[in-house]
Enzyme design. Sequence first.
Site, PDB file in Angstrom:
ATOM      1  CB  CYS A  40      -5.351  -0.217   2.250  1.00 47.15           C
ATOM      2  SG  CYS A  40      -4.189  -0.804   3.515  1.00 47.15           S
TER       3      CYS A  40
ATOM      4  CB  CYS B 107      -4.002   3.169   5.895  1.00 45.76           C
ATOM      5  SG  CYS B 107      -3.789   3.044   4.111  1.00 45.76           S
TER       6      CYS B 107
ATOM      7  CB  CYS C  61      -0.894  -0.023   1.236  1.00 44.52           C
ATOM      8  SG  CYS C  61      -1.903   1.460   1.412  1.00 44.52           S
TER       9      CYS C  61
ATOM     10  CB  CYS D   4      -0.399   1.970   5.701  1.00 45.83           C
ATOM     11  SG  CYS D   4      -1.093   0.417   5.087  1.00 45.83           S
TER      12      CYS D   4
ATOM     13  CB  CYS E   7      -9.417  -2.818 -11.997  1.00 47.83           C
ATOM     14  SG  CYS E   7      -8.961  -1.590 -13.221  1.00 47.83           S
TER      15      CYS E   7
HETATM   16 FE    FE Z   1      -2.769   1.058   3.528  1.00 47.52          FE
END
Ligand code: FE
Length: 137
Positions: free
Chosen positions: A102, A105, A53, A56, A125
């Site tokens: 995510c 976060c 991510c 984070c 996607c």
């Molecule tokens: Fe994250």
Amino acid sequence: MTEKVAEKKLTLTDEEWRARLTDEEYNVCRQKGTEPAFSGRYWDTKTAGTYVCAGCGQDLFSSTTKFDSKSGWPSFTQAIDEGRVQNESDVSYGMTRTEVLCSRCDSHLGHVFPDGPAPTGQRYCMNSASLKLKPGE
Ligand code: FE
């Protein structure tokens, strides 16, 4: 599939997000923007590694599940494990889609569609701006 526990939740202020992310990353991750097709840093990347991510650093997708969707966005058949991503119904722009966030976060990553290849039939996607590739593995 083994179920790993997602990492501890990360909560930042808007000011902290702006400081942490580039303008483009902020627009996608925190304002649910979408980068133009064929413009992002990873749509055509074939390097082996783990996509984490951008917000984070949580591990999200393995390059082994990346496929060429012809869409202009990096596309995967599955997350590293289901606990790393969270799905939300998204009815914006007159479409009914499933948004992918995510789990750590709450950054916007992209959408998932049920028209992907084997083995899952799913097409995650994603926006390149929501991801960072850690090469290797
Ligand atoms: Fe994250």
